[in-house]
Design an enzyme around this catalytic site. Structure first.
Site, PDB file in Angstrom:
ATOM      1  N   ASP A  72       0.856  -1.184   0.000  1.00 27.30           N
ATOM      2  CA  ASP A  72       0.000   0.000   0.000  1.00 27.30           C
ATOM      3  C   ASP A  72       0.898   1.241   0.000  1.00 27.30           C
ATOM      4  OD1 ASP A  72      -2.030   1.776   0.032  1.00 27.30           O
ATOM      5  OD2 ASP A  72      -2.854   1.186   1.979  1.00 27.30           O
ATOM      6  N   CYS A  75       0.554   4.759   1.964  1.00 27.75           N
ATOM      7  CA  CYS A  75      -0.408   4.665   3.060  1.00 27.75           C
ATOM      8  C   CYS A  75       0.065   5.582   4.191  1.00 27.75           C
ATOM      9  CB  CYS A  75      -0.521   3.226   3.562  1.00 27.75           C
ATOM     10  SG  CYS A  75      -1.892   3.013   4.720  1.00 27.75           S
ATOM     11  N   ILE A 153     -11.535   6.156   9.702  1.00 24.49           N
ATOM     12  CA  ILE A 153     -11.774   7.585   9.917  1.00 24.49           C
ATOM     13  C   ILE A 153     -12.243   7.714  11.362  1.00 24.49           C
ATOM     14  CG2 ILE A 153     -13.121   9.611   9.241  1.00 24.49           C
ATOM     15  CD1 ILE A 153     -13.463   8.342   6.476  1.00 24.49           C
ATOM     16  N   ASN A 261       4.470   4.338   4.293  1.00 32.62           N
ATOM     17  CA  ASN A 261       5.002   3.293   3.387  1.00 32.62           C
ATOM     18  C   ASN A 261       5.610   3.955   2.157  1.00 32.62           C
ATOM     19  OD1 ASN A 261       3.918   1.230   4.963  1.00 32.62           O
ATOM     20  ND2 ASN A 261       2.301   0.723   3.541  1.00 32.62           N
ATOM     21  N   PRO A 292      -1.171   6.612  15.640  1.00 33.28           N
ATOM     22  CA  PRO A 292      -2.461   6.122  16.134  1.00 33.28           C
ATOM     23  C   PRO A 292      -2.272   4.927  17.060  1.00 33.28           C
ATOM     24  CG  PRO A 292      -2.065   5.275  13.946  1.00 33.28           C
ATOM     25  CD  PRO A 292      -0.894   6.166  14.269  1.00 33.28           C
ATOM     26  N   GLY A 293      -3.253   4.719  17.920  1.00 29.24           N
ATOM     27  CA  GLY A 293      -3.190   3.556  18.816  1.00 29.24           C
ATOM     28  C   GLY A 293      -3.904   2.385  18.194  1.00 29.24           C
ATOM     29  N   SER A 299      -4.636   7.930  20.654  1.00 33.10           N
ATOM     30  CA  SER A 299      -3.687   8.151  19.562  1.00 33.10           C
ATOM     31  C   SER A 299      -2.886   9.396  19.919  1.00 33.10           C
ATOM     32  CB  SER A 299      -4.429   8.369  18.244  1.00 33.10           C
ATOM     33  OG  SER A 299      -5.127   7.200  17.863  1.00 33.10           O
ATOM     34  N   HIS A 316       4.733   3.854  13.359  1.00 31.57           N
ATOM     35  CA  HIS A 316       3.577   4.348  12.598  1.00 31.57           C
ATOM     36  C   HIS A 316       2.263   4.003  13.288  1.00 31.57           C
ATOM     37  CE1 HIS A 316       2.670   0.293  11.448  1.00 31.57           C
ATOM     38  NE2 HIS A 316       1.883   0.606  10.447  1.00 31.57           N
ATOM     39  N   GLY A 319       1.038  -1.183  16.289  1.00 29.83           N
ATOM     40  CA  GLY A 319       1.505  -2.452  15.727  1.00 29.83           C
ATOM     41  C   GLY A 319       0.681  -3.619  16.224  1.00 29.83           C
TER      42      GLY A 319
END
Ligand code: 5GP
Ligand code: MN
Ligand code: MN
Length: 390
Positions: A72, A75, A153, A261, A292-293, A299, A316, A319
């Site tokens: 991606d 991304c 979102i 990415n 973000p979380g 986040s 990022h 994970g």
């Protein structure tokens, strides 16, 4: 940094204590690539990926690796601070309904092509972008659409007493095509070049940059990075319009938009190198980033510290701890739903298959943030209010 591992070639630096054996083996293979430069950096949210771990940073000289960028391409995350200080549940519900009508989710796309102006212009990326050109018309119906499962979102409450909007999405089918096409070409090239080449099962087929095909990959990859950002921008614009319609608020700060990415030419340790960030975010000194979380957790908006040891990068996200299938198997739908309901989050956890994106599938974001104190500082903490998943 947590620890360093030495290899026959360059070292591996890790920002986490435990890493699955398979991801560690992937990191060792990266360290043994002829084009790899200086060291390999493994971020705090790392886990196994295709060829290269997600949460990995690789700097190269003279070559690029399609699987080091990921499928991606481009991304990433976009976040916007609004002028609102709070939102009530009934308004949030209306926002979600309007958003579902405005933004195609999952693998859906727009029925009509979007105007040309919203698409990045391929000619600005040079001549000869065959995959992009071939996919261009399809992409005009995919720009401003969310894509599958992990994309989201979210509407959030910041500890700066402001409502924030966040979008996670990538380059949809166009990036997927470019990634697959050039990985395939790289595999073929490796077959032709023979016995000193990188073992096929490493899944790290390489494109030399003194070849036409290597240069073409860069152009198409860079187009997809721009497309992914434009895609997030379209969705954010739709969301902002909905916010304005429902609340009257039209105050939106400039967006923070980060890809996680991609490969980019940067200077590190006095050399120009291609930094591959695969599930990693740039964290130059003073630069804002987004970590973000997960669905239901905090986040973070962060500020980079420009640490050269991570090639000025950070994680990022939180994970994964569980693979998609594994999450569906071992997590309990009722329990996961309850975690979110208790926090009064308007969430998207309905069916068994949604468990692959449940909170229990991800690491604890606060531990991941704590592991990278030398890479970033926290700017804003965000609590989720409502989330739409792909
Ligand atoms: P990716 O799918 O790009 O590898 O991961 C992005 C990151 O987003 C994940 O590592 C995870 O930490 C985070 N994430 C996944 N789903 C959600 C969500 O629904 N809300 C928030 N805030 N973060 C999420
Ligand atoms: Mn993605
Ligand atoms: Mn992503």
């Amino acid at each position: 940094m947590k620890r360093t591992i030495t290899t026959e070639k360059i070292p591996i630096m890790l920002w986490l204590d435990t890493l699955e054996e398979e991801a560690l083996q992937q990191a060792r293979r990266l360290a043994n690539l002829p084009c790899a430069f200086h060291h390999i950096a493994i971020m705090a949210d790392a886990h196994v990926g295709y060829g290269m771990p997600i949460g990995g940073v690789l700097a190269t000289i003279g070559a690029v690796i399609p699987n080091g960028v990921g499928v991606d391409i481009g991304c990433g995350m976009r976040a916007v601070r609004t002028g609102l200080t709070a939102l009530e549940v009934p308004v949030l519900k209306k926002m979600l309904t309007a958003l579902r009508a405005a933004v195609p989710l999952g693998f859906k796309h727009h029925k009509k092509s979007r105007p040309l102006e919203v698409m990045p212009d391929p000619t600005e990326f040079g001549q000869d972008l065959p995959v992009v050109t071939g996919e261009f018309e399809n992409a005009r119906r995919q720009i401003g659409t969310l894509g599958g499962g992990n994309h989201f979102i979210e509407i959030q409450q910041g500890n700066d007493q402001r409502i924030w909007l966040m979008v996670h999405s990538g380059s949809r089918n166009i990036g997927y095509r470019v990634a697959g096409h050039y990985n395939e070409l790289a595999v073929r090239l490796a077959k032709q070049t023979g016995k000193d080449a990188i073992p096929r099962e490493w899944q790290l087929a390489t494109l030399p940059l003194d070849t036409e095909v290597g240069q073409r990959y860069l152009r198409e990859m860079e187009y997809c990075v721009a497309f992914a950002s434009a895609n997030r921008s379209e969705m954010m614009a739709a969301l902002q319009e909905i916010v304005t319609d429902l609340t009257g608020c039209d105050q939106f700060d400039d967006p923070i938009d980060v890809a996680h990415n991609y490969a980019a030419l940067e200077t590190h340790f006095f050399k120009e190198v291609w930094v591959h960030r695969k599930g990693a975010t740039r964290a130059f000194a003073g630069e804002y980033g987004i970590i973000p979380g997960c669905q239901g957790s905090r986040s973070y908006i962060v500020k980079g510290l420009g640490n050269p040891l991570s090639f000025m990068s950070c994680s990022h996200g939180a994970g994964r701890v569980l693979g998609r299938k594994q999450a569906q198997r071992v997590l309990n739908l009722e329990e996961e739903r309850e975690k979110l309901d208790k926090k009064r989050i308007l969430h998207s956890l309905r069916h068994r298959r949604d468990l692959e994106e449940a909170p229990g599938a991800y690491k604890n974001i606060d531990e991941v943030i704590a592991d990278q104190q030398d890479l970033i500082e926290i700017a804003v903490e965000l609590q989720p209010l409502a989330v739409l998943k792909g």
